[in-house]
Design an enzyme around this catalytic site. Structure first.
Site, mmCIF file in Angstrom:
data_model
loop_
_atom_site.group_PDB
_atom_site.id
_atom_site.type_symbol
_atom_site.label_atom_id
_atom_site.label_comp_id
_atom_site.label_asym_id
_atom_site.label_seq_id
_atom_site.Cartn_x
_atom_site.Cartn_y
_atom_site.Cartn_z
ATOM 1 N N ASP A 153 2.850 -17.611 13.255
ATOM 2 C CA ASP A 153 3.742 -16.466 13.122
ATOM 3 C C ASP A 153 5.140 -17.017 12.843
ATOM 4 O OD1 ASP A 153 5.451 -14.323 13.588
ATOM 5 O OD2 ASP A 153 4.180 -13.494 15.169
ATOM 6 N N VAL A 154 5.738 -16.679 11.718
ATOM 7 C CA VAL A 154 7.048 -17.268 11.377
ATOM 8 C C VAL A 154 8.189 -16.685 12.211
ATOM 9 C CG1 VAL A 154 6.368 -17.985 9.048
ATOM 10 C CG2 VAL A 154 7.426 -15.731 9.372
ATOM 11 N N ASN A 199 14.472 -18.272 10.805
ATOM 12 C CA ASN A 199 13.719 -19.512 11.047
ATOM 13 C C ASN A 199 13.486 -20.272 9.747
ATOM 14 O OD1 ASN A 199 13.519 -19.172 13.803
ATOM 15 N ND2 ASN A 199 11.557 -18.106 13.693
ATOM 16 N N ARG A 234 -1.728 1.910 -0.021
ATOM 17 C CA ARG A 234 -0.885 1.923 -1.224
ATOM 18 C C ARG A 234 -1.604 2.674 -2.338
ATOM 19 N NH1 ARG A 234 2.025 -3.963 -1.256
ATOM 20 N NH2 ARG A 234 0.203 -4.715 -0.119
ATOM 21 N N LEU A 288 9.039 -22.945 13.056
ATOM 22 C CA LEU A 288 7.884 -23.655 12.495
ATOM 23 C C LEU A 288 8.163 -25.157 12.516
ATOM 24 C CD1 LEU A 288 5.242 -22.736 10.937
ATOM 25 C CD2 LEU A 288 6.564 -23.174 8.853
ATOM 26 N N TYR A 323 11.310 -1.065 7.606
ATOM 27 C CA TYR A 323 11.085 -1.901 6.422
ATOM 28 C C TYR A 323 12.368 -1.989 5.576
ATOM 29 C CZ TYR A 323 8.602 -3.552 2.193
ATOM 30 O OH TYR A 323 8.155 -4.265 1.100
HETATM 31 P P1 NAD Z 1 0.572 -8.283 2.151
HETATM 32 O O1 NAD Z 1 0.552 -7.446 3.386
HETATM 33 O O2 NAD Z 1 -0.672 -8.384 1.347
HETATM 34 O O3 NAD Z 1 1.054 -9.769 2.488
HETATM 35 C C1 NAD Z 1 1.980 -10.064 3.482
HETATM 36 C C2 NAD Z 1 1.459 -11.253 4.274
HETATM 37 O O4 NAD Z 1 2.432 -11.615 5.273
HETATM 38 C C3 NAD Z 1 0.141 -10.964 5.007
HETATM 39 O O5 NAD Z 1 -0.811 -11.963 4.702
HETATM 40 C C4 NAD Z 1 0.532 -10.988 6.479
HETATM 41 O O6 NAD Z 1 -0.530 -11.380 7.320
HETATM 42 C C5 NAD Z 1 1.697 -11.973 6.464
HETATM 43 N N1 NAD Z 1 2.614 -11.853 7.600
HETATM 44 C C6 NAD Z 1 3.211 -10.735 8.073
HETATM 45 N N2 NAD Z 1 3.985 -11.021 9.135
HETATM 46 C C7 NAD Z 1 3.884 -12.375 9.339
HETATM 47 C C8 NAD Z 1 4.459 -13.275 10.276
HETATM 48 N N3 NAD Z 1 5.287 -12.853 11.238
HETATM 49 N N4 NAD Z 1 4.145 -14.579 10.201
HETATM 50 C C9 NAD Z 1 3.286 -15.025 9.225
HETATM 51 N N5 NAD Z 1 2.713 -14.220 8.307
HETATM 52 C C10 NAD Z 1 3.019 -12.899 8.368
HETATM 53 O O7 NAD Z 1 1.793 -7.731 1.246
HETATM 54 P P2 NAD Z 1 2.211 -8.135 -0.242
HETATM 55 O O8 NAD Z 1 2.066 -6.946 -1.078
HETATM 56 O O9 NAD Z 1 1.578 -9.402 -0.646
HETATM 57 O O10 NAD Z 1 3.784 -8.367 -0.029
HETATM 58 C C11 NAD Z 1 4.333 -9.672 0.070
HETATM 59 C C12 NAD Z 1 5.844 -9.570 0.148
HETATM 60 O O11 NAD Z 1 6.366 -8.927 -1.023
HETATM 61 C C13 NAD Z 1 6.358 -8.767 1.349
HETATM 62 O O12 NAD Z 1 7.504 -9.396 1.871
HETATM 63 C C14 NAD Z 1 6.719 -7.436 0.743
HETATM 64 O O13 NAD Z 1 7.746 -6.794 1.464
HETATM 65 C C15 NAD Z 1 7.169 -7.832 -0.651
HETATM 66 N N6 NAD Z 1 6.998 -6.722 -1.603
HETATM 67 C C16 NAD Z 1 5.774 -6.424 -2.113
HETATM 68 C C17 NAD Z 1 5.651 -5.360 -2.998
HETATM 69 C C18 NAD Z 1 4.327 -5.020 -3.637
HETATM 70 O O14 NAD Z 1 4.264 -4.075 -4.446
HETATM 71 N N7 NAD Z 1 3.253 -5.723 -3.380
HETATM 72 C C19 NAD Z 1 6.771 -4.586 -3.341
HETATM 73 C C20 NAD Z 1 7.993 -4.900 -2.768
HETATM 74 C C21 NAD Z 1 8.101 -5.989 -1.911
HETATM 75 N N1 UDP Z 2 0.788 8.253 -2.599
HETATM 76 C C1 UDP Z 2 -0.079 9.300 -2.814
HETATM 77 N N2 UDP Z 2 -1.349 9.210 -2.296
HETATM 78 C C2 UDP Z 2 -1.786 8.126 -1.599
HETATM 79 C C3 UDP Z 2 -0.887 7.041 -1.393
HETATM 80 C C4 UDP Z 2 0.403 7.158 -1.896
HETATM 81 O O1 UDP Z 2 0.271 10.302 -3.455
HETATM 82 O O2 UDP Z 2 -2.944 8.118 -1.155
HETATM 83 C C5 UDP Z 2 2.169 8.337 -3.151
HETATM 84 C C6 UDP Z 2 3.255 8.140 -2.113
HETATM 85 O O3 UDP Z 2 3.606 9.391 -1.546
HETATM 86 C C7 UDP Z 2 4.381 7.557 -2.938
HETATM 87 C C8 UDP Z 2 3.659 6.771 -4.029
HETATM 88 O O4 UDP Z 2 2.322 7.278 -4.060
HETATM 89 O O5 UDP Z 2 5.134 8.568 -3.531
HETATM 90 C C9 UDP Z 2 3.628 5.276 -3.808
HETATM 91 O O6 UDP Z 2 3.143 5.043 -2.502
HETATM 92 P P1 UDP Z 2 2.811 3.593 -1.948
HETATM 93 O O7 UDP Z 2 2.330 3.763 -0.544
HETATM 94 O O8 UDP Z 2 1.925 2.889 -2.883
HETATM 95 O O9 UDP Z 2 4.172 2.781 -1.960
HETATM 96 P P2 UDP Z 2 5.726 3.124 -1.919
HETATM 97 O O10 UDP Z 2 6.180 2.987 -3.316
HETATM 98 O O11 UDP Z 2 5.955 4.511 -1.395
HETATM 99 O O12 UDP Z 2 6.248 2.083 -1.017
#
Ligand code: NAD
Ligand code: UDP
Length: 314
Positions: free
Chosen positions: A57-58, A100, A187, A62, A146
């Protein structure tokens, strides 16, 4: 280089790992499996000699022996369902976790990249969103654990850069989709694909007129890597400006799964749900020479093919 990725077992972390390993680097993956899955790194862990995995856990400091060149801080719950379930953990990984890893970078003289988000702009009053827009965020709302944590994390990153001379980068990621997303993290793209493959109703929230802009994962991780290797320390938006309504996403997915018997249903809109979201990627184009290349229907088709067998209820 020797590169550490936090959140390495997550959706983006695992794809970024694959890209960096393909470039010949040594990778250290760190994850506590809060929202990530062991299967996302099963092809690497104990298989690739250039890959080391640390289950940690970060939020705790670490301990890492040896040199380190780069840290990508990707760890954090990322879906509205995920961060609502893990509110304190989300705040902590984007505050104490960020400190960290910044301090690890300072000690090792490594470069740090912070994975921030379009959520920093909240429900935006400026459209499309440029990096110089400061956002419209409810500080105590149901997304605040968030949005505000990511804004704080950006502030930690900038302060470490200004005062402690840590070499830092910040990216603001817009909605990204692709294989290895958690099918149950709520999502929108993965939810609609899961529902369509199982002939269940697609759950559109509200009228479905809210917009998002969808980026395929291979484009995104290429942009993350280019940002890390650039000389640019200010935030950079990474996403695909291909903006569409949620209703259109539902229709596209049903069109790509023609055998599905699913219908579109409407449900109450969650609070503080941004009405519009689209990145202005002028900065990424100018600084990185980056723009997304995967067309939406091609990306969606790849994702559907990935999930087709594993998601259909037997
Ligand atoms: P995800 O949930 O698939 O991956 C996040 C990972 O972080 C997971 O494997 C989780 O177990 C790990 N994690 C969480 N807390 C932790 C901790 N305290 N110590 C160690 N590991 C930890 O999500 P993702 O979609 O891959 O997102 C990755 C990053 O990108 C996140 O920071 C997220 O906020 C950012 N992000 C993603 C999106 C997207 O569309 N996927 C959009 C905006 C921002
Ligand atoms: N959304 C939806 N149905 C679902 C999941 C999401 O209509 O089952 C909508 C949600 O209200 C938002 C958009 O899709 O307006 C994107 O949602 P998501 O959870 O993917 O990520 P966000 O961009 O809101 O972080």
């Amino acid at each position: 280089m020797r590169i550490l990725i936090s959140g390495a077992a997550g959706f983006l972390g695992s794809h970024l790992t694959d890209l960096l390993l393909s470039q010949g680097h040594d990778l250290v993956g760190v994850d506590n499996f809060l929202t990530g899955k062991p299967q996302n790194i099963a092809h690497l862990r104990g298989v690739n000699p250039r890959y080391t995995f640390i289950e940690a856990d970060v939020i705790q400091p670490l301990k890492l022996d040896g040199p380190l060149d780069r840290v990508y801080h990707m760890a954090s719950p990322a879906s509205p369902v995920g961060y609502a379930k893990h509110q304190v953990a989300t705040l902590k990984v984007n505050s104490q976790g960020t400190w960290n890893l910044l301090e690890l970078c300072q000690a090792k003289n490594a470069r740090f990249l912070m994975a921030s988000t379009s959520e920093c702009y909240g429900d935006p009053a400026v459209h499309p969103q440029r990096e110089d827009y400061w956002g419209n965020v409810n500080p105590i709302g149901l997304r605040s654990m968030y949005d505000e944590a990511k804004r704080f994390s950006e502030a930690c990153t900038k302060a470490s850069n200004r005062e402690r001379k840590v070499d830092t980068r910040i990216i603001r990621i817009f909605n990204t989709y692709g294989p290895r997303m958690d099918p149950y993290d709520g999502r929108v793209v993965i939810s609609f694909i899961r529902q369509a493959l199982n002939n269940e109703p697609l759950t559109v929230f509200g009228e479905g007129t809210q917009t998002r802009s969808l980026c395929y994962v291979s484009d995104l991780v290429r942009g993350i890597n280019l940002t890390m290797e650039s000389d640019f320390c200010e935030p950079i938006n990474l996403g695909n400006p291909d903006e569409l309504t949620i209703l259109q996403i539902a229709r596209d997915i049903l069109e790509l799964i023609p055998q599905s018997k699913s219908i579109i249903t409407h449900h109450p809109m969650p609070p503080d749900d941004p009405r519009l979201r689209c990145p202005d990627i002028t900065r990424a184009k100018q600084i990185l020479g980056w723009s997304p290349v995967v067309p939406r229907k091609e990306g969606l088709k790849k994702m559907i093919d990935f999930y087709r067998d594993q998601l259909i209820k037997k």
